[in-house]
Design a protein around this motif. Structure first.
Motif, PDB file in Angstrom:
ATOM      1  N   UNK A  87      25.983  49.117  12.862  1.00 31.91           N
ATOM      2  CA  UNK A  87      26.011  50.192  13.865  1.00 31.91           C
ATOM      3  C   UNK A  87      25.266  49.719  15.103  1.00 31.91           C
ATOM      4  N   UNK A  88      25.222  50.589  16.096  1.00 27.44           N
ATOM      5  CA  UNK A  88      24.381  50.360  17.269  1.00 27.44           C
ATOM      6  C   UNK A  88      23.073  51.104  17.045  1.00 27.44           C
ATOM      7  N   UNK A  89      21.954  50.406  17.128  1.00 28.58           N
ATOM      8  CA  UNK A  89      20.653  51.025  16.938  1.00 28.58           C
ATOM      9  C   UNK A  89      19.996  51.186  18.308  1.00 28.58           C
ATOM     10  N   UNK A  90      19.721  52.439  18.627  1.00 30.63           N
ATOM     11  CA  UNK A  90      19.170  52.785  19.928  1.00 30.63           C
ATOM     12  C   UNK A  90      17.705  53.178  19.797  1.00 30.63           C
ATOM     13  N   UNK A  91      16.928  52.702  20.733  1.00 32.13           N
ATOM     14  CA  UNK A  91      15.538  53.122  20.862  1.00 32.13           C
ATOM     15  C   UNK A  91      15.446  54.051  22.071  1.00 32.13           C
ATOM     16  N   UNK A  92      14.589  55.033  22.000  1.00 33.35           N
ATOM     17  CA  UNK A  92      14.380  55.943  23.120  1.00 33.35           C
ATOM     18  C   UNK A  92      12.901  56.286  23.222  1.00 33.35           C
ATOM     19  N   UNK A  93      12.508  56.761  24.391  1.00 27.61           N
ATOM     20  CA  UNK A  93      11.140  57.244  24.562  1.00 27.61           C
ATOM     21  C   UNK A  93      11.163  58.503  25.416  1.00 27.61           C
ATOM     22  N   UNK A  94      10.119  59.308  25.292  1.00 31.40           N
ATOM     23  CA  UNK A  94       9.951  60.481  26.134  1.00 31.40           C
ATOM     24  C   UNK A  94       8.470  60.657  26.434  1.00 31.40           C
ATOM     25  N   UNK A  95       8.176  61.414  27.497  1.00 28.07           N
ATOM     26  CA  UNK A  95       6.793  61.553  27.908  1.00 28.07           C
ATOM     27  C   UNK A  95       5.920  62.047  26.758  1.00 28.07           C
ATOM     28  N   UNK A  96       6.363  63.107  26.125  1.00 31.01           N
ATOM     29  CA  UNK A  96       5.657  63.644  24.966  1.00 31.01           C
ATOM     30  C   UNK A  96       6.670  64.061  23.907  1.00 31.01           C
ATOM     31  N   UNK A  97       6.188  64.420  22.754  1.00 30.15           N
ATOM     32  CA  UNK A  97       7.048  64.906  21.680  1.00 30.15           C
ATOM     33  C   UNK A  97       7.259  66.396  21.914  1.00 30.15           C
ATOM     34  N   UNK A  98       8.208  66.697  22.786  1.00 27.78           N
ATOM     35  CA  UNK A  98       8.454  68.075  23.200  1.00 27.78           C
ATOM     36  C   UNK A  98       9.943  68.309  23.296  1.00 27.78           C
ATOM     37  N   UNK A  99      10.374  69.512  22.935  1.00 23.34           N
ATOM     38  CA  UNK A  99      11.802  69.799  22.904  1.00 23.34           C
ATOM     39  C   UNK A  99      12.486  69.759  24.245  1.00 23.34           C
ATOM     40  N   UNK A 100      11.737  69.750  25.336  1.00 22.05           N
ATOM     41  CA  UNK A 100      12.356  69.780  26.645  1.00 22.05           C
ATOM     42  C   UNK A 100      12.170  68.495  27.433  1.00 22.05           C
ATOM     43  N   UNK A 101      11.611  67.467  26.821  1.00 23.36           N
ATOM     44  CA  UNK A 101      11.389  66.212  27.537  1.00 23.36           C
ATOM     45  C   UNK A 101      12.627  65.324  27.507  1.00 23.36           C
ATOM     46  N   UNK A 102      12.990  64.795  28.652  1.00 23.25           N
ATOM     47  CA  UNK A 102      14.111  63.862  28.728  1.00 23.25           C
ATOM     48  C   UNK A 102      13.809  62.632  27.894  1.00 23.25           C
ATOM     49  N   UNK A 103      14.816  62.188  27.154  1.00 23.61           N
ATOM     50  CA  UNK A 103      14.677  60.953  26.402  1.00 23.61           C
ATOM     51  C   UNK A 103      15.357  59.820  27.170  1.00 23.61           C
ATOM     52  N   UNK A 104      14.665  58.715  27.296  1.00 20.48           N
ATOM     53  CA  UNK A 104      15.166  57.538  27.992  1.00 20.48           C
ATOM     54  C   UNK A 104      15.560  56.501  26.933  1.00 20.48           C
ATOM     55  N   UNK A 105      16.814  56.090  26.988  1.00 20.59           N
ATOM     56  CA  UNK A 105      17.348  55.191  25.967  1.00 20.59           C
ATOM     57  C   UNK A 105      17.398  53.747  26.440  1.00 20.59           C
ATOM     58  N   UNK A 106      17.171  52.838  25.491  1.00 14.90           N
ATOM     59  CA  UNK A 106      17.444  51.440  25.738  1.00 14.90           C
ATOM     60  C   UNK A 106      18.922  51.152  25.551  1.00 14.90           C
ATOM     61  N   UNK A 107      19.350  49.905  25.777  1.00 13.77           N
ATOM     62  CA  UNK A 107      20.767  49.555  25.681  1.00 13.77           C
ATOM     63  C   UNK A 107      21.267  49.396  24.258  1.00 13.77           C
ATOM     64  N   UNK A 108      20.346  49.315  23.306  1.00 15.02           N
ATOM     65  CA  UNK A 108      20.750  49.227  21.910  1.00 15.02           C
ATOM     66  C   UNK A 108      20.853  47.812  21.383  1.00 15.02           C
ATOM     67  N   UNK A 109      20.783  47.699  20.063  1.00 18.00           N
ATOM     68  CA  UNK A 109      21.050  46.453  19.345  1.00 18.00           C
ATOM     69  C   UNK A 109      22.287  46.669  18.488  1.00 18.00           C
ATOM     70  N   UNK A 110      23.311  45.858  18.723  1.00 13.68           N
ATOM     71  CA  UNK A 110      24.531  45.950  17.916  1.00 13.68           C
ATOM     72  C   UNK A 110      24.317  45.133  16.653  1.00 13.68           C
ATOM     73  N   UNK A 111      24.222  45.805  15.515  1.00 13.08           N
ATOM     74  CA  UNK A 111      23.935  45.152  14.235  1.00 13.08           C
ATOM     75  C   UNK A 111      25.198  45.066  13.393  1.00 13.08           C
ATOM     76  N   UNK A 112      25.466  43.873  12.888  1.00  9.69           N
ATOM     77  CA  UNK A 112      26.568  43.669  11.959  1.00  9.69           C
ATOM     78  C   UNK A 112      26.008  43.091  10.668  1.00  9.69           C
ATOM     79  N   UNK A 113      26.288  43.766   9.571  1.00 11.91           N
ATOM     80  CA  UNK A 113      25.823  43.308   8.260  1.00 11.91           C
ATOM     81  C   UNK A 113      27.022  42.784   7.480  1.00 11.91           C
ATOM     82  N   UNK A 114      26.944  41.517   7.113  1.00 14.39           N
ATOM     83  CA  UNK A 114      28.078  40.889   6.414  1.00 14.39           C
ATOM     84  C   UNK A 114      27.930  40.997   4.905  1.00 14.39           C
TER      85      UNK A 114
END
Lengths: 114, 112
Positions: A87-114
């Motif tokens: 799958x694509x694994x995405x990391x994100x961050x936000x200012x605080x752990x709050x329901x209204x904070x925008x989450x900023x995403x990285x571009x992701x790591x495309x993982x393939x398991x053989x």
């Protein structure tokens, strides 16, 4: 650029390998997230860290192990994965752990398991 | 927990036409509804959001409407341009806690 970087961008691994995904945020945020993105499915929240403490662990198999050594870095350690973990694994961050904070995403790591 | 449904899964429009993407949610306690755009090879990026005390919000060519009674919200893009081509995700969350519940995404193609 969103201020969230992820390495590697692509990873191919066998079922017996051990690898790690890395995420770094340059935004001074206090909360960081790991998501799994699979085709035709909603983004699946895996882990949440707030102020370096894990606050959410959404029934993720133990073959995924997160680590947050400081507020800027987040790792996802992988071992004995299954092909369905591809799958694509995405990391994100936000200012605080709050329901209204925008989450900023990285571009992701495309993982393939053989 | 919250369940967010999103339609359509794919949408093609001619350049200059409007595009509408619809989402429904199940938990009446949800009160924050962001929309994210994901371009090829990139992570999702917030484009607009709305809180439950507002019925409509507009930002240039993008608008979002919210109907709390019916538990649905929509994204409207007017005068579409090729650079609007991307996957769009709706989400719902509550102020307490920060778990976003995402829809399954809409792949929008704007045909020049």
């Amino acid at each position: 650029e969103t201020g969230v970087t992820q390495t590697p961008r692509h990873l191919v691994m066998g079922m017996t390998n051990k690898k790690s995904l890395k995420c770094e945020q340059h935004l001074g945020h206090n909360a960081m997230y790991w998501y799994k993105q699979s085709a035709k499915k909603p983004l699946e929240l895996m882990f949440v860290y707030s102020l370096e403490e894990r606050v959410e662990n959404n029934s993720v198999p133990s073959r995924f192990s997160p680590e947050c050594p400081n507020s800027s870095h987040l790792f996802l350690h992988l071992h004995t994965l299954q092909p369905e973990d591809s799958a694509l694994y995405l990391c994100a961050s936000s200012q605080d752990y709050s329901g209204w904070d925008e989450q900023f995403f990285g571009p992701g790591t495309r993982l393939t398991v053989l | 927990g919250e369940n967010v449904e999103q339609h359509p899964s794919t949408l093609s429009v001619q350049e200059g036409d409007s595009a509408v993407i619809k989402c429904t949610y199940s938990d009446s306690a949800s009160n924050y509804f962001p929309w994210y755009k994901q371009e090829l090879g990139k992570g999702p990026q917030l484009i607009i959001d709305i809180r439950s005390n507002v019925g409509e919000k507009k930002d240039q060519r993008i608008a979002v409407t919210l109907n709390k009674t019916a538990k649905h919200f929509s994204l409207h893009i007017t005068e579409t341009q090729p650079e609007d081509s991307a996957v769009y995700f709706c989400a719902a969350s509550m102020e307490t806690g920060n778990q976003f519940y995402f829809g399954t995404g809409t792949s929008l193609t704007v045909i020049p």
